[in-house]
Scaffold this motif. Sequence first.
Motif, PDB file in Angstrom:
ATOM      1  N   GLU A 410       0.806  -1.227   0.000  1.00 17.56           N
ATOM      2  CA  GLU A 410       0.000   0.000   0.000  1.00 17.56           C
ATOM      3  C   GLU A 410       0.839   1.277   0.000  1.00 17.56           C
ATOM      4  OE1 GLU A 410      -3.261  -0.154  -0.401  1.00 17.56           O
ATOM      5  OE2 GLU A 410      -3.101  -2.353  -0.406  1.00 17.56           O
ATOM      6  N   TYR A 411       1.974   1.271   0.694  1.00 16.86           N
ATOM      7  CA  TYR A 411       2.792   2.479   0.814  1.00 16.86           C
ATOM      8  C   TYR A 411       3.779   2.633  -0.343  1.00 16.86           C
ATOM      9  CZ  TYR A 411       1.343   3.241   5.719  1.00 16.86           C
ATOM     10  OH  TYR A 411       0.629   3.483   6.875  1.00 16.86           O
ATOM     11  N   ILE A 412       4.154   1.506  -0.971  1.00 14.56           N
ATOM     12  CA  ILE A 412       5.218   1.577  -1.984  1.00 14.56           C
ATOM     13  C   ILE A 412       4.735   1.091  -3.353  1.00 14.56           C
ATOM     14  CG2 ILE A 412       7.570   0.898  -2.571  1.00 14.56           C
ATOM     15  CD1 ILE A 412       8.098   0.444   0.415  1.00 14.56           C
ATOM     16  N   LYS A 414       1.906   0.504  -4.699  1.00 12.64           N
ATOM     17  CA  LYS A 414       0.788   1.240  -5.309  1.00 12.64           C
ATOM     18  C   LYS A 414       1.080   2.731  -5.494  1.00 12.64           C
ATOM     19  CE  LYS A 414      -2.900  -1.883  -3.792  1.00 12.64           C
ATOM     20  NZ  LYS A 414      -4.184  -2.009  -3.059  1.00 12.64           N
ATOM     21  N   GLN A 415       2.259   3.184  -5.008  1.00 12.91           N
ATOM     22  CA  GLN A 415       2.563   4.618  -5.059  1.00 12.91           C
ATOM     23  C   GLN A 415       3.733   4.968  -5.975  1.00 12.91           C
ATOM     24  OE1 GLN A 415       0.395   6.415  -3.344  1.00 12.91           O
ATOM     25  NE2 GLN A 415      -0.477   4.759  -2.129  1.00 12.91           N
ATOM     26  N   THR A 416       4.610   4.000  -6.256  1.00 16.35           N
ATOM     27  CA  THR A 416       5.818   4.316  -7.028  1.00 16.35           C
ATOM     28  C   THR A 416       6.274   3.108  -7.830  1.00 16.35           C
ATOM     29  OG1 THR A 416       8.163   4.973  -6.844  1.00 16.35           O
ATOM     30  CG2 THR A 416       7.253   3.721  -5.014  1.00 16.35           C
ATOM     31  N   SER A 417       6.953   3.382  -8.935  1.00 19.66           N
ATOM     32  CA  SER A 417       7.490   2.294  -9.771  1.00 19.66           C
ATOM     33  C   SER A 417       8.960   2.016  -9.469  1.00 19.66           C
ATOM     34  CB  SER A 417       7.344   2.656 -11.260  1.00 19.66           C
ATOM     35  OG  SER A 417       8.054   3.857 -11.538  1.00 19.66           O
ATOM     36  N   HIS A 418       9.559   2.781  -8.538  1.00 22.77           N
ATOM     37  CA  HIS A 418      10.974   2.556  -8.211  1.00 22.77           C
ATOM     38  C   HIS A 418      11.137   1.124  -7.697  1.00 22.77           C
ATOM     39  CE1 HIS A 418      15.052   3.919  -7.378  1.00 22.77           C
ATOM     40  NE2 HIS A 418      14.986   3.343  -6.193  1.00 22.77           N
ATOM     41  N   PRO A 419      12.063   0.348  -8.253  1.00 19.13           N
ATOM     42  CA  PRO A 419      12.075  -1.102  -8.016  1.00 19.13           C
ATOM     43  C   PRO A 419      12.690  -1.579  -6.712  1.00 19.13           C
ATOM     44  CG  PRO A 419      13.824  -0.504  -9.542  1.00 19.13           C
ATOM     45  CD  PRO A 419      13.056   0.760  -9.270  1.00 19.13           C
ATOM     46  N   THR A 420      13.389  -0.697  -6.006  1.00 17.30           N
ATOM     47  CA  THR A 420      14.085  -1.156  -4.802  1.00 17.30           C
ATOM     48  C   THR A 420      13.607  -0.399  -3.566  1.00 17.30           C
ATOM     49  OG1 THR A 420      15.893   0.353  -5.355  1.00 17.30           O
ATOM     50  CG2 THR A 420      16.209  -1.964  -5.904  1.00 17.30           C
ATOM     51  N   ALA A 421      13.649  -1.096  -2.426  1.00 25.19           N
ATOM     52  CA  ALA A 421      13.303  -0.485  -1.152  1.00 25.19           C
ATOM     53  C   ALA A 421      14.472   0.359  -0.656  1.00 25.19           C
ATOM     54  CB  ALA A 421      12.943  -1.569  -0.143  1.00 25.19           C
ATOM     55  N   THR A 422      14.259   1.089   0.441  1.00 28.43           N
ATOM     56  CA  THR A 422      15.296   2.012   0.919  1.00 28.43           C
ATOM     57  C   THR A 422      16.598   1.293   1.250  1.00 28.43           C
ATOM     58  OG1 THR A 422      14.369   1.833   3.154  1.00 28.43           O
ATOM     59  CG2 THR A 422      13.640   3.690   1.797  1.00 28.43           C
ATOM     60  N   GLY A 423      16.500   0.044   1.701  1.00 29.54           N
ATOM     61  CA  GLY A 423      17.704  -0.712   2.042  1.00 29.54           C
ATOM     62  C   GLY A 423      18.368  -1.382   0.850  1.00 29.54           C
ATOM     63  N   GLY A 424      17.756  -1.244  -0.344  1.00 30.24           N
ATOM     64  CA  GLY A 424      18.346  -1.809  -1.558  1.00 30.24           C
ATOM     65  C   GLY A 424      17.837  -3.185  -1.921  1.00 30.24           C
ATOM     66  N   SER A 425      16.798  -3.678  -1.196  1.00 32.88           N
ATOM     67  CA  SER A 425      16.231  -4.987  -1.539  1.00 32.88           C
ATOM     68  C   SER A 425      15.153  -4.812  -2.598  1.00 32.88           C
ATOM     69  CB  SER A 425      15.630  -5.644  -0.286  1.00 32.88           C
ATOM     70  OG  SER A 425      14.623  -4.818   0.268  1.00 32.88           O
ATOM     71  N   PRO A 426      14.912  -5.844  -3.439  1.00 32.11           N
ATOM     72  CA  PRO A 426      13.842  -5.766  -4.437  1.00 32.11           C
ATOM     73  C   PRO A 426      12.477  -5.799  -3.756  1.00 32.11           C
ATOM     74  CG  PRO A 426      14.879  -7.939  -4.483  1.00 32.11           C
ATOM     75  CD  PRO A 426      15.673  -7.108  -3.531  1.00 32.11           C
ATOM     76  N   ILE A 427      11.656  -4.791  -4.013  1.00 32.26           N
ATOM     77  CA  ILE A 427      10.418  -4.606  -3.248  1.00 32.26           C
ATOM     78  C   ILE A 427       9.458  -5.779  -3.385  1.00 32.26           C
ATOM     79  CG2 ILE A 427       8.322  -3.201  -3.077  1.00 32.26           C
ATOM     80  CD1 ILE A 427      10.075  -0.789  -3.762  1.00 32.26           C
ATOM     81  N   VAL A 428       9.281  -6.272  -4.614  1.00 36.26           N
ATOM     82  CA  VAL A 428       8.208  -7.245  -4.850  1.00 36.26           C
ATOM     83  C   VAL A 428       8.524  -8.600  -4.226  1.00 36.26           C
ATOM     84  CG1 VAL A 428       6.848  -8.448  -6.609  1.00 36.26           C
ATOM     85  CG2 VAL A 428       7.523  -6.075  -6.970  1.00 36.26           C
ATOM     86  N   THR A 429       9.768  -8.995  -4.226  1.00 35.99           N
ATOM     87  CA  THR A 429      10.093 -10.384  -3.874  1.00 35.99           C
ATOM     88  C   THR A 429      10.773 -10.569  -2.520  1.00 35.99           C
ATOM     89  OG1 THR A 429      12.159 -10.120  -5.140  1.00 35.99           O
ATOM     90  CG2 THR A 429      10.274 -11.145  -6.271  1.00 35.99           C
ATOM     91  N   TRP A 430      11.330  -9.502  -1.942  1.00 30.61           N
ATOM     92  CA  TRP A 430      12.167  -9.708  -0.760  1.00 30.61           C
ATOM     93  C   TRP A 430      11.350 -10.050   0.477  1.00 30.61           C
ATOM     94  CZ3 TRP A 430      13.509  -7.186   3.973  1.00 30.61           C
ATOM     95  CH2 TRP A 430      14.646  -7.726   4.572  1.00 30.61           C
ATOM     96  N   LEU A 431      10.365  -9.247   0.824  1.00 33.87           N
ATOM     97  CA  LEU A 431       9.552  -9.559   2.008  1.00 33.87           C
ATOM     98  C   LEU A 431       8.830 -10.897   1.887  1.00 33.87           C
ATOM     99  CD1 LEU A 431       8.047  -6.053   2.874  1.00 33.87           C
ATOM    100  CD2 LEU A 431       9.778  -7.303   4.154  1.00 33.87           C
ATOM    101  N   PRO A 432       8.240 -11.220   0.719  1.00 32.34           N
ATOM    102  CA  PRO A 432       7.597 -12.532   0.586  1.00 32.34           C
ATOM    103  C   PRO A 432       8.552 -13.704   0.799  1.00 32.34           C
ATOM    104  CG  PRO A 432       6.778 -11.069  -1.110  1.00 32.34           C
ATOM    105  CD  PRO A 432       7.903 -10.333  -0.422  1.00 32.34           C
ATOM    106  N   ASN A 433       9.847 -13.520   0.539  1.00 34.37           N
ATOM    107  CA  ASN A 433      10.836 -14.577   0.766  1.00 34.37           C
ATOM    108  C   ASN A 433      10.815 -15.014   2.231  1.00 34.37           C
ATOM    109  OD1 ASN A 433      13.430 -16.053  -0.146  1.00 34.37           O
ATOM    110  ND2 ASN A 433      14.209 -14.820   1.545  1.00 34.37           N
ATOM    111  N   GLN A 434      10.799 -14.041   3.155  1.00 32.01           N
ATOM    112  CA  GLN A 434      10.793 -14.367   4.582  1.00 32.01           C
ATOM    113  C   GLN A 434       9.399 -14.778   5.066  1.00 32.01           C
ATOM    114  OE1 GLN A 434      13.647 -12.671   3.138  1.00 32.01           O
ATOM    115  NE2 GLN A 434      12.904 -10.826   4.130  1.00 32.01           N
ATOM    116  N   LEU A 435       8.372 -14.129   4.528  1.00 32.03           N
ATOM    117  CA  LEU A 435       7.001 -14.429   4.946  1.00 32.03           C
ATOM    118  C   LEU A 435       6.609 -15.852   4.558  1.00 32.03           C
ATOM    119  CD1 LEU A 435       4.223 -13.724   6.048  1.00 32.03           C
ATOM    120  CD2 LEU A 435       3.762 -12.461   3.928  1.00 32.03           C
ATOM    121  N   GLN A 436       6.949 -16.242   3.346  1.00 31.77           N
ATOM    122  CA  GLN A 436       6.617 -17.599   2.911  1.00 31.77           C
ATOM    123  C   GLN A 436       7.379 -18.625   3.747  1.00 31.77           C
ATOM    124  OE1 GLN A 436       4.068 -19.334   1.477  1.00 31.77           O
ATOM    125  NE2 GLN A 436       4.273 -18.024  -0.309  1.00 31.77           N
TER     126      GLN A 436
END
Length: 494
Positions: A410-412, A414-436
Amino acid sequence: MFIPKSSFEVLEDTKPDDVSLPAFIVSMTRGFLARMDPIVVLPPEFESVESLLQAMPVRTLSGKPGLLATGQLGDRVLQDLPDLTDQVEKYRDNLPVMNALYRDYSFLASAFLLEPCHMRFIKGEPYGLGRSLLPAQLSRPIVRCAELAGFKPFMEYAGSYALFNYRLQNPDMGLEYSNLRLIRAFEHGLDPTSSEAGFVLVHVDMVKNSGPLVHGTMSCLQALDNADGVSSQQQRKAFNEGMRSIVNAMHKVNGVMETMWMKSKPRSYTSFRTFIFGITSQSMFPDGVVYEGVNEGKPLSFRGESGANDTMIPLMDNFLQVQMPDTPLTEILRDFRDYRPSNHRQFLVEVKKSSEELGVKDFALAIGIERNSSLTDEDVDLVKESRRLWLQALNQVRDFRWRHWCFAREYILKQTSHPTATGGSPIVTWLPNQLQAIMEEMMEISNSVGARSGPMELGPESQDTMDLVERQSQTLSKEVEKYCRERGVGVSAH
């Protein structure tokens, strides 16, 4: 109090007046917050730094536009800021002051480097390039402060942006959320009702609950280490009590985390987010950044500030022995470990080692114990309670990571197309890696202990939890696939 099987001490008295100790030392009372409330005002020798920081935000404390509103910070740094590295040395033995200096120089450094990107962003343009040279009046003191305080010479989550960046409006009210204010800000954060203030202060409010989390972890480890002269039932009761503290603390953390939606609005995040990007893996710094007078003029690269640098969830991963997949995305997770206070880093290493050496997971789950015919009904009930609490602790980690994914969406996304989070991780796939990974761990454990049926089933609440996990796992896969398709990213991208 020492971690079992270790010489690592967790403080029971935080010694807030001892300036010889680092600001960040893990304690039973304040957990991962600093030993004392952050230092607000710099020593008089740093008046030029103080005045620049007060004039810097897009909206200053007076409500008037600051230097970042008009893109004038860079010029002011170059014209008005002297190199105060020699003054830094005066305070080398006062580590809390050194931490405050590190915080403030890191704010100036990030604002200086990313100011051009911000000016493009507010015009609706792509970020473009940041400044590729950090001048000596910033580079030399931040490197020295970071070295003495135990950080990397770039903004970090705990030591700078969040956990050492709050002040108490009324000292008598303590850490109540309504009593918290930011010390430094980039955009509108000096207004406590702003989204920037909410974003940072909700993190502080979450970590306020980390003392009981540390206490519960230590209680569990000690229950297994102090087995001499204690009956098996007494030992398991002590262990379960520690687990209950962990689950309760994480439940409070998650409850505070949920308040982020109201205190920091999704549409506002990207406007102050520009300043918390790092150098590593960011398009704004394709060749890194040269720190003038440092590293023989060779470019340096550091990851940006990220809530992923917090210590609470890594503590749970290490204590609960969660297995992460062997992927490049997990390598980023390991890299993030270096971006937190050195005492926190060592604490995580020692907890992991102690948990494994004491066989905490095996003890909690007690696989196959039901085949022991000498067990009493109370023994069986205590084992069931251990298993239930273990799954509940994992479920709190899942809840945390699921909400973090919802925030990212919701914060990233849906708001921006920039592909990386502030820490340099790929936004779409990094968090789901740990969540899954956490959801797979829960499903595997639930199956192995017969949680949903049979003589050792753990009750309707456990069944409801596992039904939710299965639904979320399917939903997550579909969402990741959708965003990868929309953004032209491979599902396993790294």
